[in-house]
Motif scaffolding. Sequence first.
Motif, PDB file in Angstrom:
ATOM      1  N   ALA A 137      28.805   3.680  65.533  1.00  9.59           N
ATOM      2  CA  ALA A 137      29.144   3.818  64.121  1.00  9.59           C
ATOM      3  C   ALA A 137      27.993   4.449  63.331  1.00  9.59           C
ATOM      4  O   ALA A 137      28.198   5.356  62.517  1.00  9.59           O
ATOM      5  N   PHE A 138      26.775   3.992  63.569  1.00  7.63           N
ATOM      6  CA  PHE A 138      25.642   4.550  62.829  1.00  7.63           C
ATOM      7  C   PHE A 138      25.299   5.971  63.290  1.00  7.63           C
ATOM      8  O   PHE A 138      24.811   6.775  62.500  1.00  7.63           O
ATOM      9  N   LEU A 139      25.565   6.298  64.547  1.00  9.19           N
ATOM     10  CA  LEU A 139      25.408   7.680  64.984  1.00  9.19           C
ATOM     11  C   LEU A 139      26.384   8.599  64.256  1.00  9.19           C
ATOM     12  O   LEU A 139      26.046   9.734  63.894  1.00  9.19           O
ATOM     13  N   LEU A 140      27.605   8.098  64.033  1.00 12.26           N
ATOM     14  CA  LEU A 140      28.570   8.857  63.252  1.00 12.26           C
ATOM     15  C   LEU A 140      28.109   8.999  61.806  1.00 12.26           C
ATOM     16  O   LEU A 140      28.198  10.087  61.216  1.00 12.26           O
ATOM     17  N   LEU A 141      27.619   7.910  61.222  1.00  5.34           N
ATOM     18  CA  LEU A 141      27.147   7.957  59.836  1.00  5.34           C
ATOM     19  C   LEU A 141      26.047   9.002  59.668  1.00  5.34           C
ATOM     20  O   LEU A 141      25.995   9.708  58.652  1.00  5.34           O
ATOM     21  N   LYS A 142      25.181   9.104  60.645  1.00  6.89           N
ATOM     22  CA  LYS A 142      24.053  10.039  60.552  1.00  6.89           C
ATOM     23  C   LYS A 142      24.499  11.497  60.564  1.00  6.89           C
ATOM     24  O   LYS A 142      23.720  12.380  60.178  1.00  6.89           O
ATOM     25  N   GLN A 143      25.723  11.770  60.999  1.00  5.46           N
ATOM     26  CA  GLN A 143      26.209  13.147  60.961  1.00  5.46           C
ATOM     27  C   GLN A 143      26.308  13.672  59.535  1.00  5.46           C
ATOM     28  O   GLN A 143      26.188  14.860  59.297  1.00  5.46           O
ATOM     29  N   GLY A 144      26.563  12.746  58.592  1.00  9.00           N
ATOM     30  CA  GLY A 144      26.501  13.096  57.184  1.00  9.00           C
ATOM     31  C   GLY A 144      27.767  13.651  56.573  1.00  9.00           C
ATOM     32  O   GLY A 144      27.943  13.577  55.353  1.00  9.00           O
ATOM     33  N   SER A 145      28.669  14.221  57.380  1.00 10.67           N
ATOM     34  CA  SER A 145      29.898  14.762  56.809  1.00 10.67           C
ATOM     35  C   SER A 145      30.814  13.629  56.363  1.00 10.67           C
ATOM     36  O   SER A 145      30.745  12.510  56.890  1.00 10.67           O
ATOM     37  N   LEU A 146      31.693  13.925  55.434  1.00 11.82           N
ATOM     38  CA  LEU A 146      32.576  12.888  54.893  1.00 11.82           C
ATOM     39  C   LEU A 146      33.463  12.267  55.970  1.00 11.82           C
ATOM     40  O   LEU A 146      33.570  11.041  56.050  1.00 11.82           O
ATOM     41  N   PRO A 147      34.130  13.067  56.836  1.00 10.58           N
ATOM     42  CA  PRO A 147      34.949  12.443  57.892  1.00 10.58           C
ATOM     43  C   PRO A 147      34.124  11.550  58.828  1.00 10.58           C
ATOM     44  O   PRO A 147      34.589  10.478  59.233  1.00 10.58           O
ATOM     45  N   ALA A 148      32.895  12.012  59.164  1.00 10.15           N
ATOM     46  CA  ALA A 148      32.063  11.209  60.056  1.00 10.15           C
ATOM     47  C   ALA A 148      31.652   9.899  59.397  1.00 10.15           C
ATOM     48  O   ALA A 148      31.660   8.840  60.038  1.00 10.15           O
ATOM     49  N   VAL A 149      31.289   9.952  58.113  1.00 12.27           N
ATOM     50  CA  VAL A 149      30.889   8.738  57.402  1.00 12.27           C
ATOM     51  C   VAL A 149      32.067   7.768  57.293  1.00 12.27           C
ATOM     52  O   VAL A 149      31.924   6.559  57.521  1.00 12.27           O
ATOM     53  N   LEU A 150      33.245   8.294  56.958  1.00 11.37           N
ATOM     54  CA  LEU A 150      34.425   7.429  56.878  1.00 11.37           C
ATOM     55  C   LEU A 150      34.741   6.808  58.241  1.00 11.37           C
ATOM     56  O   LEU A 150      35.079   5.625  58.330  1.00 11.37           O
ATOM     57  N   GLY A 151      34.607   7.603  59.311  1.00 12.38           N
ATOM     58  CA  GLY A 151      34.849   7.069  60.647  1.00 12.38           C
ATOM     59  C   GLY A 151      33.871   5.975  61.008  1.00 12.38           C
ATOM     60  O   GLY A 151      34.252   4.941  61.575  1.00 12.38           O
ATOM     61  N   GLY A 152      32.596   6.179  60.676  1.00 16.42           N
ATOM     62  CA  GLY A 152      31.591   5.156  60.954  1.00 16.42           C
ATOM     63  C   GLY A 152      31.841   3.885  60.173  1.00 16.42           C
ATOM     64  O   GLY A 152      31.693   2.775  60.705  1.00 16.42           O
ATOM     65  N   MET A 153      32.243   4.030  58.920  1.00 15.94           N
ATOM     66  CA  MET A 153      32.525   2.848  58.094  1.00 15.94           C
ATOM     67  C   MET A 153      33.718   2.069  58.646  1.00 15.94           C
ATOM     68  O   MET A 153      33.707   0.832  58.679  1.00 15.94           O
ATOM     69  N   LEU A 154      34.741   2.780  59.096  1.00 19.89           N
ATOM     70  CA  LEU A 154      35.906   2.100  59.651  1.00 19.89           C
ATOM     71  C   LEU A 154      35.573   1.415  60.968  1.00 19.89           C
ATOM     72  O   LEU A 154      36.101   0.333  61.260  1.00 19.89           O
ATOM     73  N   MET A 155      34.695   2.016  61.768  1.00 21.01           N
ATOM     74  CA  MET A 155      34.290   1.386  63.021  1.00 21.01           C
ATOM     75  C   MET A 155      33.564   0.065  62.762  1.00 21.01           C
ATOM     76  O   MET A 155      33.645  -0.869  63.565  1.00 21.01           O
ATOM     77  N   LEU A 156      32.851  -0.016  61.648  1.00 22.41           N
ATOM     78  CA  LEU A 156      32.192  -1.265  61.279  1.00 22.41           C
ATOM     79  C   LEU A 156      33.156  -2.221  60.573  1.00 22.41           C
ATOM     80  O   LEU A 156      33.022  -3.438  60.662  1.00 22.41           O
ATOM     81  N   GLY A 157      34.123  -1.650  59.857  1.00 20.81           N
ATOM     82  CA  GLY A 157      35.059  -2.474  59.099  1.00 20.81           C
ATOM     83  C   GLY A 157      36.055  -3.213  59.970  1.00 20.81           C
ATOM     84  O   GLY A 157      36.448  -4.347  59.656  1.00 20.81           O
ATOM     85  N   LEU A 158      36.483  -2.617  61.088  1.00 25.30           N
ATOM     86  CA  LEU A 158      37.491  -3.257  61.930  1.00 25.30           C
ATOM     87  C   LEU A 158      37.006  -4.573  62.542  1.00 25.30           C
ATOM     88  O   LEU A 158      37.720  -5.576  62.488  1.00 25.30           O
ATOM     89  N   PRO A 159      35.810  -4.620  63.135  1.00 24.07           N
ATOM     90  CA  PRO A 159      35.353  -5.937  63.616  1.00 24.07           C
ATOM     91  C   PRO A 159      35.062  -6.911  62.481  1.00 24.07           C
ATOM     92  O   PRO A 159      35.259  -8.121  62.630  1.00 24.07           O
ATOM     93  N   LEU A 160      34.618  -6.376  61.326  1.00 22.50           N
ATOM     94  CA  LEU A 160      34.333  -7.275  60.208  1.00 22.50           C
ATOM     95  C   LEU A 160      35.601  -7.965  59.720  1.00 22.50           C
ATOM     96  O   LEU A 160      35.573  -9.149  59.371  1.00 22.50           O
ATOM     97  N   VAL A 161      36.728  -7.254  59.698  1.00 31.74           N
ATOM     98  CA  VAL A 161      37.955  -7.859  59.181  1.00 31.74           C
ATOM     99  C   VAL A 161      38.434  -8.981  60.092  1.00 31.74           C
ATOM    100  O   VAL A 161      39.097  -9.926  59.635  1.00 31.74           O
ATOM    101  N   CYS A 162      38.091  -8.919  61.388  1.00 32.16           N
ATOM    102  CA  CYS A 162      38.416 -10.037  62.288  1.00 32.16           C
ATOM    103  C   CYS A 162      37.674 -11.305  61.871  1.00 32.16           C
ATOM    104  O   CYS A 162      38.194 -12.416  62.009  1.00 32.16           O
ATOM    105  N   LEU A 163      36.451 -11.139  61.362  1.00 32.09           N
ATOM    106  CA  LEU A 163      35.672 -12.280  60.897  1.00 32.09           C
ATOM    107  C   LEU A 163      36.139 -12.717  59.511  1.00 32.09           C
ATOM    108  O   LEU A 163      36.279 -13.913  59.239  1.00 32.09           O
TER     109      LEU A 163
END
Length: 505
Positions: free
Chosen positions: A374-400
């Motif tokens: 997720a953070f490797l995606l965030l570091k790409q900097g583009s909007l789609p990559a940042v949104l993808g990284g955020m969702l990758m972190l958001g999916l496990p968080l919503v389980c909690l």
Amino acid sequence: MPNGSSTEAETGNGNGNGHTNGHGNGHDPAAVRRHPALFRAVARRRNPRLRRTDITVTDERTVRRAVKAAALGNAMEWFDFGIYSYLAVTLGDVFFPSGNDTVRLLSSLATFAVAFLVRPLGGMFFGPLGDRVGRKRVLALTMVLMASGTFAIGLIPSYAAIGFWSPVLLICFRMLQGFSTGGEYGGAATFIAEYAPDKRRGYFGSFLECGTLAGYIGAAGLVTAMTSALGGAAMTDWGWRIPFLVAGPLGLVGLYLRLRLEDTPAFQKLAEEEAGGGGTELKQIFTTQWARLLLCVVLAGAYGITDYMLLSYMPTYLTDQLGYDDTHGLLILIATMALLMTVITCVGRLSDRVGRKPLLMAGMGGFVVLSAPAFLLLKQGSLPAVLGGMLMLGLPLVCLLGTMSAALPALFPTPVRYGSLAIGYNLSTSLFGGTTPLVITALIHATGSDMTPAVYTAGAALVGMVAVAFMRETARRPLEGSPPAVATREEAEEMVTSRAPEPKF
């Protein structure tokens, strides 16, 4: 005490046979054969037969009102803390002397963390008090104090106006916020858990975290809109005050909703049987509940680090490390949180079906596996990559998010539930959750690596997986120390019938 209901229905009422109960309890078989009536009487006394009056039948409208009142308070709490975290850079300019930008940001985040350092004190004060005088009264008091502290921050003069006293006042009111919120989450989670029927506790409990996300979204949305409309200079000059001042009216609404409710059925039952309520001295909580407290601290610690990393620290990461301006960073976070809100109650309902442990394990494991990608995606900097990284972190968080608010209250028995949960949760949040933005920022500057958040988050989740393995499953079961709670009278009658001993001919 009504806490025998669930146990007795599963053990003592199985067949009503004195021999079976005698052997199961380690009695001498010969003695059981000589005095069967005596041993049957002992078994009935230890495991009284489940009666219709032992079961709490919940009222759907009352449960929903209780959930609304508790969730609004939680939303208020996270609205307050969200405002501060999203305005961290601005508040650093307002309350701390000019100088190095990193030092100002760290000073602002340190003040953010100060509120969490006093949260355990609030938990030790409000939690046992809630076990003695009732959940409703204490939750009303915490609402008043929380709103007052936030409102007062909006009135503090800047450092340029009064110098040294400006950050001192900020710290004082942040400590008031932290002290009051020490009784908020534990009380709200207890309130919902004790009102909800056993088979739907996960679903109703998930609304508490809907309040968390709603508070964050409200804070982020308000800050984003004001920053866009006023610009950075006006926000630093006076605009930052408005989000804090909004807390006053919101607090009054929350207080009104909470005062309209009766206390929870579990606490009312306890108060009737123990002449004024349960409650345990603070020392006894630490001595009798220490193992469960430790489990609560570890679970809440892993949960808090992952939660605060995404919902509080991420705007700062997007701004400082990736170069996004404040508005774009918050808009991305708002979109992520809005998506999580659409599925969080589904996760709560799922936890009622498959259990708390599978979903908690999936959430913790998700962070272990997905944090680095997720953070490797965030570091790409583009909007789609940042949104993808955020969702990758958001999916496990919503389980909690959808599970933890039902799992944590069930760790403790009713007479000490509020106090134990408030102490364990706030101690953990103080040590781990609230310090997450400060720790990650300091580690990034110390190591020079912008992958530090991924390592920190994955490590916390790995520890959390160990804690989940040690917890017992509590889904669809009565809370310890409380009678079974069902949604309808028909369900109560069916439960009594199914657990009655079979007649012998």
